[in-house]
Design a protein around this motif. Structure first.
Motif, short mmCIF file in Angstrom:
data_model
loop_
_atom_site.label_atom_id
_atom_site.label_comp_id
_atom_site.label_asym_id
_atom_site.label_seq_id
_atom_site.Cartn_x
_atom_site.Cartn_y
_atom_site.Cartn_z
N PRO A 232 80.07 39.48 107.26
CA PRO A 232 79.65 38.22 106.66
C PRO A 232 80.29 38.02 105.28
N GLY A 233 80.79 36.82 105.05
CA GLY A 233 81.42 36.51 103.77
C GLY A 233 82.89 36.85 103.72
N GLU A 234 83.38 37.61 104.71
CA GLU A 234 84.77 38.05 104.70
C GLU A 234 85.62 37.31 105.73
N SER A 235 85.03 36.34 106.41
CA SER A 235 85.78 35.55 107.39
C SER A 235 85.69 34.08 107.01
N GLY A 238 82.54 31.51 106.27
CA GLY A 238 81.89 31.21 105.00
C GLY A 238 80.74 32.14 104.68
N LEU A 239 79.84 31.65 103.85
CA LEU A 239 78.76 32.48 103.29
C LEU A 239 77.45 32.21 104.03
N TYR A 240 77.40 32.71 105.25
CA TYR A 240 76.22 32.46 106.08
C TYR A 240 75.25 33.65 106.00
N THR A 241 74.05 33.45 106.50
CA THR A 241 73.07 34.53 106.52
C THR A 241 73.34 35.44 107.70
N PRO A 242 73.55 36.73 107.45
CA PRO A 242 73.84 37.66 108.56
C PRO A 242 72.65 37.74 109.53
#
Lengths: 394, 394
Positions: A232-235, A238-242
Motif C-alpha cells: 500500500p502506498g507504493e503502487s 495511491g494512498l488507500y487503506t490496506p
C-alpha cells in the motif's frame, strides 16, 4: 566572534522552533517508553484533559491487569497532578520486540513520544525492544550490515511489474562470490514490507551472519498478493487503506508465477543457480505458498520452511492445490535437505499442522519440527526465521 | 465443496479478526481523509468521548479558520450524534502533498484511519496528495520504477561505516550503460531517509524520467550528521527520540569526508566519473554543505543546487568555512555548468540568500535563481528538486 554568534543564533532558531513544536505536541518533554536497567518499562503520556488513559500491548500479562472487567486486556495508566499519565510494569519484561498503543478515553492512539511504528495491515503500533535472547537478533548492532533494495521486476506470467524487497549480505558489493538465496513469504494481509518491518529480517540476517551462525545469503521478500503489485502506498493505486480482503491470494496464481521472481533474481543478482542453494519459507499464507511452490517445482528448493503454515487450506478444485499427495511423493522422491515445520501450541492452525505431519509421517517423508508456546503471532515468526536460517546451505 | 467451505471459513476467521481489531480501534469503518472528485477533502475521527477535536495541517488557509483566537491556526471539527467528528474543506485544495494531525482535547494524535505518515525529525504527521501540477510528480504512477537501496559504506576519513540511500533509475540493472550522479543532501535534523519520505525523491525521479524531462541518473542521499552513522532506529544507538541537537553538523567534518561517499559510489555503481556527470544539491543545511563541498572540490561538480540554503552560516574560524571568496574564485574560474539557487520569499534565510547573490553578482559568477512563495518548507524543496533535476547532465 560575530560569526560564531551568528552560527549559534542560527542553531538556536532551529532548536527553539523544534522545541516549540514538540512542546505544542506533548507539553513537557516526555520519555516513553523508558526501559529501565532492570528491564521494567515506564510508559508516559501527557494528557491533562483525559479522564482515562489505558495501555494496550502484547507485553501485558495477567498479573499486570488492573481492572475488574475480565474481557478487558488493557492496563489503566495513573494520572499525576501535572497531567502526566504513567504506568510502570511491576516486574521486568522478558527479551522481545513488543508492540503497544495507548487508549485515551476510548480512542486508540500511538504514543506521541515514540516515533517507532510498525504497520500490520491497516494498524500502526509503536514498538520497543527488550534486549537479550532472540531479541538481540532483532536489534541493529555494531556489525557489518547488508543492503536492502526495494525494486520492481517483470512478471511475464502475471503480465505486470511487481515490487520486491531484497536483502544482500555484507560484502555482496565486492568480489565475484555467488550467494545462495532464501525466498521469504509473508502472510495474509502482508506484503513485501512485512518481513522487514515486523519480521526484522534484515537485522536477523546481519546478526546471524556476524555471529557466524548463518551463511551469507540473499533474501528475497516477495509480495504474495497477485492482485496487488506493491505494498500500500507504493503502487499507482495511491494512498488507500490496506485490507486483508484481497482476491487471488490463494488461487494458484502466485505459485504459478513464482518462477518469474526466481528468474529475475538469478538474472540480476550474483547467485548460485542450483537446488542446494535455494530455500523457500513463509508464514501462515506464505507457509501455504511455500509448501505449494516447493512441491510444484520439486527441482527448485532444497530447503523449505513452513512457519505457522495454513498448510491445508487450498481449494482442491484449483489444479495447483489438487493431488497434493502425488506431488509430495515426487518432491520427496528426491527429498529436500531440510523440510522444516514450526508452529505455536496456541495457533489456530495447530491441529491442521498435526494432520499434515501425520501425512508426512505416514509416508516417512523426513522433516524437522519445532513447537513453541503462543499462537499465530510475529514473535513466533521472528523466532522461526532465527532458527531456520542457521540451518541453510550447510 | 467441503474444501471450499473450509477455505471460506479460514478467510472468514482472518477477516473477522481484522474487522474486530479495526472496530476496537475506530468504531465504525472510517474513511479519512476522503478526497472528493472536486478536491475538497473530508476528515473524520470517531471519538464519542471527546469534547473538542481540531485539525492541524499545512493545507489550512485563513478562510478555513473557524475559531476566534488569532494565535490558533487549528480548525474545529464538528461532532455528529454518532460520535463521529468531521470537517470538510469549504473549497477545493490546490495540488500538493499535505501534512496534518488531529488534536483531541488538546492531545495531538495521528489520524487512525490513515496509515501514511512522514517523520520530520521527531514528529510524525499524516499526509495525503491532491493531484495535479507538481504533486503529480510526487505520486507513484504507472511508469517504470527505479530501485531504492539502503546500504552502508566505509568512510575512512571519519573512521566509521555510514548509511546511505541510493536511487538507481529504471533499467540500471540491465546493460552496461554508465549513469551520472546527483548527490542530494538533507537539512538540519534530517538524515538519509528525509529526501525519500518528505522529499518524495524516488517518485519525482521516476516521473521526470518517464516524462522524458530528466536524464536517467543515480541519486545518492547521504546522512549529513557526522555524529550519526544512520537514521534514528537504523544504528546501534537503538530506538531513541530523534533530535536536531546533533554536534558536528556544520564544523567542516561532513564536507571533509565527502570524497569517501563519492569514491564508494564510483567504485560500486556503474557511473560516469567526470565533473560533467556529477551534481550536488541540498536543502537548508544541505544547501550550505553543497555550497561548501562544491567550492572545496572545484573539480568534482558541474551542477550545484542550493535549496533554501543556509549559505552564510559557517563559523569562519573553521578552515573549511574560511576564505570562501577565494575558493569561489577558484570554483568559478572553471564555472559549473549550472549553479542554481532557489528560495522562498518568506524564508528566514531569504536576506542571507540576497546577500550571497549580491556577492556572486559582484564577481559576475553565473548562476540561476528561482524565487517561490512560502518559506522554509518541504513544499518548496520538492518543487526545487522537480525544477533542478530536468536541468542536469544535458
Amino acid at each position: 566572534m560575530k560569526r560564531i554568534a551568528t552560527s549559534f543564533c542560527f542553531l538556536l532558531v532551529f532548536v527553539l522552533s523544534i522545541q516549540a513544536q514538540q512542546a505544542l505536541w506533548q507539553g513537557p518533554e516526555i520519555v516513553s517508553p523508558e526501559i529501565h536497567p532492570d528491564n521494567t518499562v515506564t510508559f508516559r503520556l501527557f494528557a491533562p484533559n483525559a479522564a482515562l488513559v489505558e495501555l494496550s500491548g502484547d507485553f501485558i500479562t495477567d498479573e499486570m491487569l488492573n481492572n475488574s472487567d475480565p474481557g478487558n486486556r488493557n492496563i489503566k495508566m495513573e494520572k499525576g497532578n501535572d497531567g502526566l499519565w504513567t504506568y510502570t510494569t511491576p516486574s521486568p519484561l522478558t527479551p522481545e520486540l513488543y508492540s503497544y498503543s495507548m487508549i485515551v478515553d476510548g480512542l486508540r492512539i500511538n504514543d506521541p513520544s515514540n516515533v517507532y511504528l510498525n504497520r500490520d495491515i491497516a494498524t500502526l503500533s509503536n514498538y520497543f525492544i527488550i534486549s537479550g535472547d532472540y531479541a538481540d537478533l532483532y536489534k541493529v548492532r555494531n556489525v557489518p550490515h547488508g543492503s536492502v533494495i526495494k525494486q520492481w521486476y517483470d512478471s511475464p506470467t502475471l503480465g505486470t511489474k511487481r515490487r520486491v524487497s531484497i536483502y544482500t549480505p555484507p560484502g555482496y558489493e565486492k568480489g565475484d562470490r555467488e550467494y545462495p538465496v532464501l525466498y521469504l513469504l509473508h502472510g495474509m494481509g502482508g506484503d513485501e514490507e512485512a518481513w522487514l518491518s515486523l519480521g526484522r529480517a534484515d537485522r536477523i540476517m546481519d546478526n546471524l551472519i556476524a555471529e557466524g551462525r548463518a551463511e551469507p545469503m540473499i533474501v528475497v521478500m516477495t509480495n504474495g498478493n497477485v492482485d496487488q503489485t506493491a505494498a500500500p502506498g507504493e503502487s499507482d493505486l495511491g494512498l488507500y487503506t490496506p485490507t486483508t480482503r484481497l482476491p487471488h491470494t490463494m488461487d494458484g496464481s502466485f505459485e504459478t508465477a513464482f518462477p518469474d521472481i526466481v528468474n529475475f533474481v538469478e538474472e540480476n543478482y550474483r547467485v548460485k543457480k542450483e537446488k542446494g542453494s535455494r530455500a523457500i519459507a513463509g508464514l501462515s499464507m506464505g507457509g501455504f505458498h511455500s509448501m505449494q511452490i516447493s512441491k510444484e517445482y520439486p527441482e527448485l528448493f532444497d530447503y523449505v520452511g513452513l512457519f505457522s503454515a495454513a498448510v491445508d487450506r487450498g481449494d482442491k478444485s484449483i489444479p495447483m492445490y489438487n493431488n497434493v499427495e502425488e506431488k509430495l511423493a515426487v518432491q520427496f522422491a528426491n527429498a529436500p535437505r531440510l523440510y522444516w515445520i514450526g508452529i505455536g501450541k496456541d495457533d489456530f492452525l495447530f491441529d491442521e499442522n498435526v494432520a499434515y505431519r501425520k501425512l508426512l509421517d505416514s509416508k516417512r517423508y523426513p522433516y524437522e519440527y519445532v513447537q513453541t508456546p503462543d499462537g499465530h503471532i510475529w514473535k513466533n515468526w521472528r523466532i522461526y526465521l532465527s532458527e531456520f536460517v542457521p540451518r541453510l546451505f550447510k
